[in-house]
Scaffold this motif. Sequence first.
Motif, PDB file in Angstrom:
ATOM      1  N   SER A 179      -0.297  -7.439   6.346  1.00 40.43           N
ATOM      2  CA  SER A 179       0.869  -7.750   5.526  1.00 40.43           C
ATOM      3  C   SER A 179       0.693  -9.071   4.803  1.00 40.43           C
ATOM      4  CB  SER A 179       2.133  -7.809   6.392  1.00 40.43           C
ATOM      5  OG  SER A 179       2.026  -8.870   7.326  1.00 40.43           O
ATOM      6  N   TYR A 203       5.205  -0.707  -5.867  1.00 34.39           N
ATOM      7  CA  TYR A 203       6.308  -1.499  -6.428  1.00 34.39           C
ATOM      8  C   TYR A 203       6.300  -1.522  -7.953  1.00 34.39           C
ATOM      9  CZ  TYR A 203       3.266  -5.589  -7.385  1.00 34.39           C
ATOM     10  OH  TYR A 203       2.305  -6.449  -7.868  1.00 34.39           O
ATOM     11  N   GLN A 217      12.556   2.613  -1.875  1.00 31.29           N
ATOM     12  CA  GLN A 217      11.685   1.788  -1.044  1.00 31.29           C
ATOM     13  C   GLN A 217      10.301   1.738  -1.683  1.00 31.29           C
ATOM     14  OE1 GLN A 217      11.706   2.961   3.122  1.00 31.29           O
ATOM     15  NE2 GLN A 217      13.858   3.600   3.001  1.00 31.29           N
ATOM     16  N   LYS A 269       6.243  -0.375  -1.894  1.00 31.51           N
ATOM     17  CA  LYS A 269       5.266  -1.176  -1.162  1.00 31.51           C
ATOM     18  C   LYS A 269       4.345  -1.910  -2.122  1.00 31.51           C
ATOM     19  CE  LYS A 269       1.624   2.343  -0.646  1.00 31.51           C
ATOM     20  NZ  LYS A 269       0.767   3.063   0.329  1.00 31.51           N
ATOM     21  N   ALA A 287      11.465  -3.792  -0.338  1.00 33.32           N
ATOM     22  CA  ALA A 287      10.012  -3.906  -0.222  1.00 33.32           C
ATOM     23  C   ALA A 287       9.622  -3.723   1.243  1.00 33.32           C
ATOM     24  CB  ALA A 287       9.549  -5.271  -0.724  1.00 33.32           C
ATOM     25  N   THR A 288       8.873  -2.649   1.521  1.00 34.74           N
ATOM     26  CA  THR A 288       8.478  -2.358   2.897  1.00 34.74           C
ATOM     27  C   THR A 288       7.136  -1.643   2.923  1.00 34.74           C
ATOM     28  OG1 THR A 288       9.037  -1.035   4.854  1.00 34.74           O
ATOM     29  CG2 THR A 288       9.938  -0.276   2.771  1.00 34.74           C
ATOM     30  N   GLU A 289       6.332  -1.987   3.913  1.00 34.17           N
ATOM     31  CA  GLU A 289       5.024  -1.334   4.051  1.00 34.17           C
ATOM     32  C   GLU A 289       5.167   0.127   4.445  1.00 34.17           C
ATOM     33  OE1 GLU A 289       6.131  -2.796   8.111  1.00 34.17           O
ATOM     34  OE2 GLU A 289       6.227  -3.588   6.061  1.00 34.17           O
ATOM     35  N   LYS A 290       6.367   0.548   4.846  1.00 32.97           N
ATOM     36  CA  LYS A 290       6.605   1.937   5.235  1.00 32.97           C
ATOM     37  C   LYS A 290       6.752   2.862   4.026  1.00 32.97           C
ATOM     38  CE  LYS A 290       9.106   0.289   9.328  1.00 32.97           C
ATOM     39  NZ  LYS A 290      10.422   0.196   9.992  1.00 32.97           N
TER      40      LYS A 290
END
Length: 244
Positions: free
Chosen positions: A225, A183, A214, A216, A175-178
């Motif tokens: 965030s 999700y 990956q 988000k 889980a990444t904002e990039k």
Amino acid sequence: MEKDDYVFGTRAVIEAIHKRKFIEKVLIRKGIENELFAELFQLVKQHSIPYQFVPVEKINQITRKNHQGVVALISAIEFIDLEMLLPGLFETGKDPLVLILDHITDVRNFGAIVRSAECGGVNCIIIPEKGMARIGSDAVKTSAGALYSVPVCKVKSITAAIRYLKDSGVKIVSATEKATTLYTRADMNLPLAIVMGSEDKGISSSVLQLSDEQVKIPLFGKIASLNVSVAAALMIYEAVRQRH
């Protein structure tokens, strides 16, 4: 730090090791040298207990009693070996659900994550040996006792643990904002490990590179965030939704 979270004094720490207390780390005053300490140090190395040489001021922050330059930090739980645990999860016939915490340092966040993990049926939580919130009485309280129910695997290397999981057929989702994929679009209805990153730096680049996917969590407000414990709960319950 609560008094049950540590043992101080050379002889007392030796006894704690002999009684198989769950020792997280031994802090040792720099420059200490005596026969009893030599016995302790041999035991520490024999049992592969993490240790660190520190200035006396750091030990004094924990206790100012007669610590003799030695303090052992006691974990509230016993850690489980990942390579012993994972095969058993597969043998149940259900797809394992694993949570990997990449250097979560705030004990309240950690406790809240464990509570959500227990409620969501997570089979085990993987944490690094260094750079992680202490698993003491505060963590147990924040988890509402969930730390006594969810197996925790402490590993020397998160990347090595991920490679082992991948070789065992477990999908790694970070889980990444990039990320660009939402999700809810990731397939979580299979053997799965969810990775959550630290509060300030997120997931390390080496871990992201090993991830199979990956994703988000969408944000529509002005804050950049979510709190990591909230984000972890959302990820866990997306897996629950897909599986049920």
